[in-house]
Scaffold this motif. Structure first.
Motif, short mmCIF file in Angstrom:
data_model
loop_
_atom_site.label_atom_id
_atom_site.label_comp_id
_atom_site.label_asym_id
_atom_site.label_seq_id
_atom_site.Cartn_x
_atom_site.Cartn_y
_atom_site.Cartn_z
N GLN A 15 101.71 9.30 -3.93
CA GLN A 15 101.15 9.73 -5.20
C GLN A 15 100.67 8.53 -6.01
OE1 GLN A 15 103.49 12.48 -7.63
NE2 GLN A 15 102.88 11.34 -9.46
N GLY A 16 101.46 7.45 -5.95
CA GLY A 16 101.12 6.25 -6.72
C GLY A 16 99.83 5.59 -6.28
N LEU A 17 99.41 5.85 -5.05
CA LEU A 17 98.14 5.29 -4.60
C LEU A 17 96.96 5.86 -5.38
CD1 LEU A 17 98.61 5.36 -0.71
CD2 LEU A 17 98.77 3.38 -2.22
N PHE A 18 97.13 7.06 -5.90
CA PHE A 18 96.05 7.74 -6.60
C PHE A 18 96.32 7.90 -8.10
CE2 PHE A 18 96.30 9.29 -2.23
CZ PHE A 18 95.01 9.09 -1.78
N TRP A 19 97.59 7.99 -8.45
CA TRP A 19 97.93 8.35 -9.83
C TRP A 19 99.12 7.52 -10.30
CZ3 TRP A 19 95.07 11.76 -12.71
CH2 TRP A 19 95.56 12.11 -13.96
N GLY A 20 98.94 6.80 -11.40
CA GLY A 20 100.02 6.00 -11.95
C GLY A 20 100.49 6.53 -13.29
N GLU A 21 101.29 5.74 -13.98
CA GLU A 21 101.82 6.16 -15.27
C GLU A 21 100.72 6.36 -16.30
OE1 GLU A 21 104.69 3.30 -16.48
OE2 GLU A 21 106.12 3.77 -14.87
N ASP A 22 99.63 5.60 -16.16
CA ASP A 22 98.53 5.69 -17.13
C ASP A 22 97.38 6.57 -16.66
OD1 ASP A 22 99.93 3.91 -18.80
OD2 ASP A 22 99.09 2.18 -17.73
N VAL A 35 91.51 4.11 -6.27
CA VAL A 35 90.61 5.27 -6.26
C VAL A 35 89.14 4.85 -6.31
CG1 VAL A 35 89.92 7.37 -7.48
CG2 VAL A 35 92.36 6.83 -7.19
N PRO A 36 88.74 3.94 -7.21
CA PRO A 36 87.33 3.52 -7.19
C PRO A 36 86.92 2.86 -5.88
CG PRO A 36 88.35 2.91 -9.27
CD PRO A 36 89.45 3.37 -8.37
N LEU A 37 87.84 2.10 -5.25
CA LEU A 37 87.48 1.46 -3.98
C LEU A 37 87.27 2.50 -2.90
CD1 LEU A 37 86.97 -1.03 -2.30
CD2 LEU A 37 89.44 -1.23 -1.91
N LEU A 38 88.12 3.52 -2.86
CA LEU A 38 87.92 4.61 -1.89
C LEU A 38 86.60 5.33 -2.17
CD1 LEU A 38 91.53 6.10 -1.74
CD2 LEU A 38 90.46 4.54 -0.12
N MET A 65 86.00 -0.67 -9.86
CA MET A 65 85.23 0.28 -10.66
C MET A 65 83.78 -0.15 -10.76
SD MET A 65 85.16 3.12 -12.24
CE MET A 65 86.88 3.56 -12.50
N ALA A 66 83.56 -1.47 -10.89
CA ALA A 66 82.19 -1.98 -10.93
C ALA A 66 81.48 -1.70 -9.62
CB ALA A 66 82.22 -3.48 -11.22
N LEU A 67 82.16 -1.89 -8.50
CA LEU A 67 81.55 -1.62 -7.20
C LEU A 67 81.27 -0.13 -7.02
CD1 LEU A 67 83.64 -3.97 -4.87
CD2 LEU A 67 81.32 -4.33 -5.71
N PHE A 68 82.17 0.71 -7.50
CA PHE A 68 81.94 2.16 -7.39
C PHE A 68 80.71 2.57 -8.20
CE2 PHE A 68 82.79 6.46 -9.17
CZ PHE A 68 82.60 7.18 -7.99
N ASN A 69 80.61 2.08 -9.43
CA ASN A 69 79.44 2.40 -10.26
C ASN A 69 78.16 1.91 -9.61
OD1 ASN A 69 80.99 3.63 -12.26
ND2 ASN A 69 81.27 1.73 -13.41
N ALA A 70 78.23 0.71 -9.03
CA ALA A 70 77.05 0.16 -8.37
C ALA A 70 76.66 0.99 -7.16
CB ALA A 70 77.31 -1.30 -7.96
#
Length: 517
Positions: A61-68, A75-78, A310-315
């Protein structure tokens, strides 16, 4: 009750050793990583099955969802991987990859030139290693395939110009991260004689593994040197025309069922890739600038604070949009485009699975404090002449065991600084440079490294085949670098160390050329 008796002990090496040994024996990456994860979690939970199961569920679960909320790195890298797979598929169905290969055939006439082009691209695109491995592989594949360059050779070229270039480039995500770490180390130890950026720049000639990884790659290409498992891979391609081991199915990013259009143009490849480059730089600098807050903007400051994935995902979304524009202009059928999108995302499935498993075992290894145990083996009472070599080897083992060069930097740079200050302050920069070099070496060899995974993905090579064929070359470079670090320890001169590694390179290449004949 949770037991921590294995933490920071020699037993903490067991999970990565199990995963790596099983990967070599079975050549089944997911099975091997899974066994390593199970062993590590059982050790971490005191061999309590229910606690181990709960711990595993929490980690997944922590791979996708953390405390924040949603994890802003994984997630953005995937997402970047999946979107890039779609973009590559659109480029293929548009006929652009084939058009680029035909265009390049008139300019790049030999296999050697195709491999040199890959190396040159890797050295030019130095902003980030993830971006480097995936974009260089995507651009180079059509040309490499046209000249029958095996995917193992291609992935070796991609991997050997990603981290080695990024770790020496101050204007990169790696450079910014390292400079930031050096600044923290210096501040904590009140080192004011040299600034972090100047220290980083002075360490570049002492980063012997990175320098000689590039030099060795160049020599291997020029003299066409193949040995170990790479020789078998090259022989397979020359004898059968198979670019990869087809008995294992298609590697990530490959789908032979897609029908290519006849009206493709080289611009169908250049425009999406160029937009990916430009957008990546823009989003990395923009996110870094936003994170600076009231601090004055600098390129180094922005890169140090950027949200890389996140920058790579947006790009990648920008690049996909451009690729959509290309196929829309060509008026490809909607069904063809839809099939390409689905196939492109599906082709990255294996890479996604391997990354998830690699991240999970990295977390387990971190909790067992494997890296801390390895770092604790350094003692200031050891002979000064041995310390540069020892730091290099330990950093390599740490990165190999944990699959993380950045994590190794964070663990080993403070220790290298403390050792130098306690033994001989003049060795501060050589020991810290040995950490950077060793971390890249271990990262190159480790089957649980995300950079290794992405290098194979970008080049369209089966992961374990990339690891096994690259390993002999990485070990050769490590031996060359080790000679230099031994000489640095004995003489205290970085110049003599560099010269010694240069001589070792000449000897190694001469010997390998004879072996390869």
């Amino acid at each position: 009750m949770v037991s921590y008796e294995f933490n920071n002990t020699i037993f903490a090496l067991l999970p990565p050793l199990v995963a790596i040994a099983m990967a070599v024996v079975t050549r089944k990456v997911l099975l091997s990583l899974g066994l390593g994860i199970i062993v590590g979690i059982l050790m971490h939970t005191g061999f309590a099955p229910m606690e181990a199961l709960s711990d595993l569920a929490g980690r997944v679960q922590g791979l996708f969802w953390g405390e924040d909320g949603i994890d802003t790195w994984n997630v953005p890298l995937l997402g970047f991987l999946l979107v890039l797979g779609m973009t590559i598929a659109l480029i293929n169905v548009s006929g652009a990859a084939r058009a680029f290969a035909l265009w390049a055939r008139r300019r790049i006439k030999t296999k050697r030139h195709a491999r040199l082009m890959t190396m040159a691209l890797g050295m030019i695109i130095f902003i980030d290693d993830y971006f480097n491995t995936l974009s260089v592989g995507s651009v180079a594949k059509p040309v490499a395939d046209d000249h029958k360059v095996s995917r193992e050779e291609l992935s070796y070229g991609v991997d050997s110009t990603a981290a080695p270039v990024c770790v020496m480039a101050p204007i990169s995500s790696w450079g910014a991260y390292i400079v930031g770490l050096i600044g923290t180390v210096f501040a904590a130890r009140e080192i004011t004689d040299i600034g972090p950026l100047n220290a980083f720049l002075e360490m570049i000639p002492m980063n012997l593994y990175a320098i000689f990884a590039l030099a060795t790659l160049f020599c291997v290409i020029i003299f066409d040197i193949q040995f170990g498992p790479m020789r078998a891979a090259v022989a397979r391609t020359e004898a059968t025309g198979e670019l990869w081991d087809t008995s294992k199915g298609n590697p990530p990013g490959v789908d032979n069922d897609l029908q290519e259009a006849d009206n493709g143009s080289v611009w169908g490849l250049f425009l999406p890739i160029l937009s990916l480059v430009v957008a990546s730089v823009y989003f990395m600098l923009a996110s870094g600038a936003a994170n600076l807050g009231d601090t004055p903007f600098t390129v180094m400051g922005a890169l140090e604070n950027t949200d890389t994935t996140m920058a790579l995902f947006n790009a990648s979304l920008v690049s996909l949009t451009v690729a959509f524009g290309v196929v829309f202009y060509q008026r490809l059928a909607a069904a063809t485009v839809a099939k390409a999108l689905f196939s492109g995302a599906a082709s990255m499935k294996e890479a996604v699975y391997i990354l998830l498993f690699a991240w999970t075992i990295a977390g387990v290894i971190g909790d067992l404090e494997t890296g801390k145990y390895l770092a604790s083996l350094v003692q200031t009472s050891m002979p000064m002449w041995l310390l540069p070599l020892l730091i290099f080897v330990l950093a390599g083992v740490t990165a190999f065991s944990t699959g993380s060069s950045w994590g190794t930097f964070a663990i080993m740079l403070p220790i290298a600084a403390d050792v130098a200050l306690a033994a001989d302050v003049a060795m501060l920069l050589p020991l810290m440079a040995a950490v950077l070099a060793g971390a890249v070496f271990g990262d190159h060899c480790s089957p649980i490294s995300d950079t290794t995974v992405l290098s194979g993905t970008g080049a369209g090579c089966h992961h374990i085949d990339h690891v096994t064929t690259q390993l002999p070359y990485a070990l050769t470079v490590a031996a060359i670098a080790s000679v230099g670090y031994l000489v640095i320890g004995i003489t205290g001169s970085a110049t003599f160390g560099f010269a010694a590694s240069t001589v070792a390179l000449f000897v190694a290449i001469t010997a390998l050329r004879r072996i390869a004949q």
